[in-house]
Write a protein that holds these residues in place. Structure first.
Motif, PDB file in Angstrom:
ATOM      1  N   GLU A  51       0.978  -0.744  -0.434  1.00  0.00           N
ATOM      2  CA  GLU A  51      -0.058  -0.088  -0.027  1.00  0.00           C
ATOM      3  C   GLU A  51       0.857   1.047   0.246  1.00  0.00           C
ATOM      4  O   GLU A  51       0.562   2.288  -0.765  1.00  0.00           O
ATOM      5  CB  GLU A  51      -0.823   0.304   1.237  1.00  0.00           C
ATOM      6  N   LYS A  52       1.847   0.786   0.199  1.00  0.00           N
ATOM      7  CA  LYS A  52       2.791   2.557   0.680  1.00  0.00           C
ATOM      8  C   LYS A  52       4.157   2.024   1.152  1.00  0.00           C
ATOM      9  O   LYS A  52       4.519   1.293   2.036  1.00  0.00           O
ATOM     10  CB  LYS A  52       2.333   3.230   1.895  1.00  0.00           C
ATOM     11  N   TRP A  53       5.233   2.418   0.637  1.00  0.00           N
ATOM     12  CA  TRP A  53       6.489   2.304   0.908  1.00  0.00           C
ATOM     13  C   TRP A  53       6.827   3.748   1.746  1.00  0.00           C
ATOM     14  O   TRP A  53       6.801   4.491   1.294  1.00  0.00           O
ATOM     15  CB  TRP A  53       7.552   2.369   0.006  1.00  0.00           C
ATOM     16  N   CYS A  54       7.463   3.404   3.068  1.00  0.00           N
ATOM     17  CA  CYS A  54       7.997   4.281   3.956  1.00  0.00           C
ATOM     18  C   CYS A  54       9.375   4.876   4.164  1.00  0.00           C
ATOM     19  O   CYS A  54       9.847   3.045   4.791  1.00  0.00           O
ATOM     20  CB  CYS A  54       7.379   4.088   5.157  1.00  0.00           C
ATOM     21  N   TYR A  55      10.344   5.653   3.967  1.00  0.00           N
ATOM     22  CA  TYR A  55      11.688   6.399   3.717  1.00  0.00           C
ATOM     23  C   TYR A  55      11.600   6.349   5.393  1.00  0.00           C
ATOM     24  O   TYR A  55      10.994   7.130   5.769  1.00  0.00           O
ATOM     25  CB  TYR A  55      11.710   6.503   2.444  1.00  0.00           C
ATOM     26  N   ALA A  56      13.033   5.471   5.950  1.00  0.00           N
ATOM     27  CA  ALA A  56      13.250   5.803   7.155  1.00  0.00           C
ATOM     28  C   ALA A  56      12.447   5.652   7.941  1.00  0.00           C
ATOM     29  O   ALA A  56      11.881   6.746   8.699  1.00  0.00           O
ATOM     30  CB  ALA A  56      14.386   7.265   7.308  1.00  0.00           C
ATOM     31  N   GLU A  57      11.528   5.136   8.476  1.00  0.00           N
ATOM     32  CA  GLU A  57       9.945   5.205   9.131  1.00  0.00           C
ATOM     33  C   GLU A  57      10.688   5.757  10.875  1.00  0.00           C
ATOM     34  O   GLU A  57      11.422   4.929  11.110  1.00  0.00           O
ATOM     35  CB  GLU A  57       9.650   4.307   9.126  1.00  0.00           C
ATOM     36  N   THR A 163       4.607  -6.791   6.819  1.00  0.00           N
ATOM     37  CA  THR A 163       5.908  -4.989   6.285  1.00  0.00           C
ATOM     38  C   THR A 163       6.694  -6.150   5.924  1.00  0.00           C
ATOM     39  O   THR A 163       7.289  -7.113   5.990  1.00  0.00           O
ATOM     40  CB  THR A 163       6.192  -4.677   7.468  1.00  0.00           C
ATOM     41  N   VAL A 164       7.803  -5.637   5.217  1.00  0.00           N
ATOM     42  CA  VAL A 164       8.848  -5.611   4.134  1.00  0.00           C
ATOM     43  C   VAL A 164       9.654  -4.678   4.781  1.00  0.00           C
ATOM     44  O   VAL A 164       9.147  -3.448   4.194  1.00  0.00           O
ATOM     45  CB  VAL A 164       8.788  -6.189   3.182  1.00  0.00           C
ATOM     46  N   THR A 165      11.173  -5.079   4.791  1.00  0.00           N
ATOM     47  CA  THR A 165      12.567  -4.135   5.126  1.00  0.00           C
ATOM     48  C   THR A 165      13.337  -4.013   4.252  1.00  0.00           C
ATOM     49  O   THR A 165      13.722  -5.511   3.745  1.00  0.00           O
ATOM     50  CB  THR A 165      12.253  -4.226   6.639  1.00  0.00           C
ATOM     51  N   LEU A 166      13.584  -3.326   3.070  1.00  0.00           N
ATOM     52  CA  LEU A 166      14.582  -2.782   2.200  1.00  0.00           C
ATOM     53  C   LEU A 166      15.421  -1.831   2.491  1.00  0.00           C
ATOM     54  O   LEU A 166      14.998  -1.171   3.052  1.00  0.00           O
ATOM     55  CB  LEU A 166      14.202  -2.951   0.469  1.00  0.00           C
ATOM     56  N   LEU A 167      16.755  -2.395   1.804  1.00  0.00           N
ATOM     57  CA  LEU A 167      17.948  -1.456   2.190  1.00  0.00           C
ATOM     58  C   LEU A 167      17.991  -0.684   0.834  1.00  0.00           C
ATOM     59  O   LEU A 167      17.878  -1.552  -0.621  1.00  0.00           O
ATOM     60  CB  LEU A 167      18.903  -1.228   2.405  1.00  0.00           C
ATOM     61  N   GLN A 168      17.541   0.943   0.600  1.00  0.00           N
ATOM     62  CA  GLN A 168      17.492   1.258  -0.786  1.00  0.00           C
ATOM     63  C   GLN A 168      18.832   2.062  -1.193  1.00  0.00           C
ATOM     64  O   GLN A 168      19.302   2.793  -0.148  1.00  0.00           O
ATOM     65  CB  GLN A 168      16.507   2.752  -1.332  1.00  0.00           C
ATOM     66  N   ARG A 169      19.883   1.640  -2.015  1.00  0.00           N
ATOM     67  CA  ARG A 169      20.650   2.040  -2.428  1.00  0.00           C
ATOM     68  C   ARG A 169      21.055   2.985  -3.774  1.00  0.00           C
ATOM     69  O   ARG A 169      20.048   2.586  -4.360  1.00  0.00           O
ATOM     70  CB  ARG A 169      21.716   1.064  -2.659  1.00  0.00           C
ATOM     71  N   TYR A 176      28.266   4.900  -6.574  1.00  0.00           N
ATOM     72  CA  TYR A 176      27.450   4.449  -5.677  1.00  0.00           C
ATOM     73  C   TYR A 176      27.565   5.402  -4.708  1.00  0.00           C
ATOM     74  O   TYR A 176      28.262   5.963  -4.638  1.00  0.00           O
ATOM     75  CB  TYR A 176      27.537   3.040  -5.180  1.00  0.00           C
ATOM     76  N   LEU A 177      26.753   5.680  -4.174  1.00  0.00           N
ATOM     77  CA  LEU A 177      26.631   7.095  -2.727  1.00  0.00           C
ATOM     78  C   LEU A 177      26.233   6.611  -1.277  1.00  0.00           C
ATOM     79  O   LEU A 177      24.935   6.417  -1.176  1.00  0.00           O
ATOM     80  CB  LEU A 177      26.066   8.351  -3.748  1.00  0.00           C
ATOM     81  N   PRO A 178      27.122   5.836  -0.655  1.00  0.00           N
ATOM     82  CA  PRO A 178      26.660   4.815   0.288  1.00  0.00           C
ATOM     83  C   PRO A 178      25.953   6.079   1.225  1.00  0.00           C
ATOM     84  O   PRO A 178      25.154   5.134   2.211  1.00  0.00           O
ATOM     85  CB  PRO A 178      27.304   4.154   0.744  1.00  0.00           C
ATOM     86  N   ALA A 179      25.928   7.241   1.328  1.00  0.00           N
ATOM     87  CA  ALA A 179      26.355   7.816   2.617  1.00  0.00           C
ATOM     88  C   ALA A 179      24.205   8.076   2.320  1.00  0.00           C
ATOM     89  O   ALA A 179      23.721   8.604   2.963  1.00  0.00           O
ATOM     90  CB  ALA A 179      26.440   9.249   2.531  1.00  0.00           C
ATOM     91  N   ASN A 180      23.953   7.429   0.838  1.00  0.00           N
ATOM     92  CA  ASN A 180      22.072   8.342   0.988  1.00  0.00           C
ATOM     93  C   ASN A 180      21.820   6.579   0.445  1.00  0.00           C
ATOM     94  O   ASN A 180      20.334   7.179   0.448  1.00  0.00           O
ATOM     95  CB  ASN A 180      22.541   8.570  -0.628  1.00  0.00           C
ATOM     96  N   ASP A 181      22.274   5.644   1.375  1.00  0.00           N
ATOM     97  CA  ASP A 181      21.419   4.442   1.791  1.00  0.00           C
ATOM     98  C   ASP A 181      20.602   4.588   2.869  1.00  0.00           C
ATOM     99  O   ASP A 181      20.361   5.651   3.698  1.00  0.00           O
ATOM    100  CB  ASP A 181      22.426   3.283   2.418  1.00  0.00           C
ATOM    101  N   VAL A 182      19.321   4.409   2.861  1.00  0.00           N
ATOM    102  CA  VAL A 182      18.343   4.889   3.414  1.00  0.00           C
ATOM    103  C   VAL A 182      17.428   3.133   3.371  1.00  0.00           C
ATOM    104  O   VAL A 182      17.470   1.943   2.708  1.00  0.00           O
ATOM    105  CB  VAL A 182      17.481   5.564   2.988  1.00  0.00           C
ATOM    106  N   GLU A 183      16.879   2.913   4.660  1.00  0.00           N
ATOM    107  CA  GLU A 183      15.864   1.638   4.655  1.00  0.00           C
ATOM    108  C   GLU A 183      14.151   1.852   4.661  1.00  0.00           C
ATOM    109  O   GLU A 183      14.323   3.296   5.040  1.00  0.00           O
ATOM    110  CB  GLU A 183      15.594   1.487   6.052  1.00  0.00           C
ATOM    111  N   VAL A 184      13.279   1.313   3.853  1.00  0.00           N
ATOM    112  CA  VAL A 184      12.515   1.740   3.991  1.00  0.00           C
ATOM    113  C   VAL A 184      10.793   0.322   3.810  1.00  0.00           C
ATOM    114  O   VAL A 184      12.006  -0.892   3.862  1.00  0.00           O
ATOM    115  CB  VAL A 184      12.239   1.841   1.814  1.00  0.00           C
ATOM    116  N   THR A 185      10.522   0.792   4.647  1.00  0.00           N
ATOM    117  CA  THR A 185       9.409   0.030   5.293  1.00  0.00           C
ATOM    118  C   THR A 185       8.281  -0.554   4.456  1.00  0.00           C
ATOM    119  O   THR A 185       7.868   0.519   4.040  1.00  0.00           O
ATOM    120  CB  THR A 185       9.010   0.255   6.746  1.00  0.00           C
TER     121      THR A 185
END
Length: 200
Positions: A51-57, A163-169, A176-185
């Motif tokens: 239903e929704k992807w939530c970044y850095a929840e 829920t499912v949790t992914l790491l967006q890179r 690749y910009l590792p400083a911009n890694d963000v967890e998305v739920t």
């Protein structure tokens, strides 16, 4: 992308509201391995299943969120929402292109023209000159010449929370910009997804 193409051929990926984790999403989740990259075909299934992807929840709020509106073998169209400042929430429609069975990449789509906004205090709609000025402010802050792409690492799933949790890179110009890694739920429960907000 072959798995995504086959799902579309069977008519299994739809735009109807999800009632928890659907069968196609669960099949993807069951074969994913923690810490491993998710093929973009499988990402596409999760895009339409959730239903929704939530970044850095954080405590029921998102830094920003996506609702995927349409997914094809070539890419995705989605609504992205976030707090623009302490007073205004914005949402816009954007689209990305799938590449190399791995990435979703930005395109030259003019998403700023689709921006709409509401007051964070009372939810009233911002329109007219105020909205036009906001769009101009957003456009002025855009850096041209970027070709950002994103891939995803599987972190895990929670059947009870749906829920499912992914790491967006993020990658810019292939770097690749590792400083911009963000967890998305990814929220599959419609009521839980609707209750999410955005923090500033």
């Amino acid at each position: 992308m072959r798995r995504l193409v086959s799902l579309f051929a069977l008519g299994l990926v739809t735009t109807s509201p999800a009632l928890g984790i659907d069968e196609q999403s669960q099949a993807v989740i069951d074969r994913l391995k923690t810490g491993k990259m998710v093929h973009i075909a499988d990402v596409g299934v999760l895009m339409m299943g959730a239903e929704k992807w939530c970044y850095a929840e954080d405590d029921g709020n998102c830094s920003w969120s996506d609702i995927y509106l349409e997914v094809t073998a070539d890419g995705a169209r989605y609504e992205i929402s976030n707090a623009w400042n302490e007073n205004i929430n914005i949402a816009s429609t954007d689209q990305g292109e799938f590449r190399n069975d791995r990435y979703i990449c930005e395109t030259d789509y003019d998403w700023v023209a689709t921006v709409h906004a509401t007051s964070r205090t009372d939810g009233s709609v911002i329109s007219g000159r105020a909205l036009d000025g906001l769009r101009q402010e957003i456009r002025a802050g855009i850096t041209n010449g970027r070709d950002d792409c994103f891939d995803y690492i599987f972190r895990g799933s929670d059947a009870a929370a749906e829920t499912v949790t992914l790491l967006q890179r993020q990658y810019a110009g292939g770097e690749y910009l590792p400083a911009n890694d963000v967890e998305v739920t990814l929220h599959f429960n419609a009521e839980d997804a609707a209750a999410l907000g955005w923090y500033w």
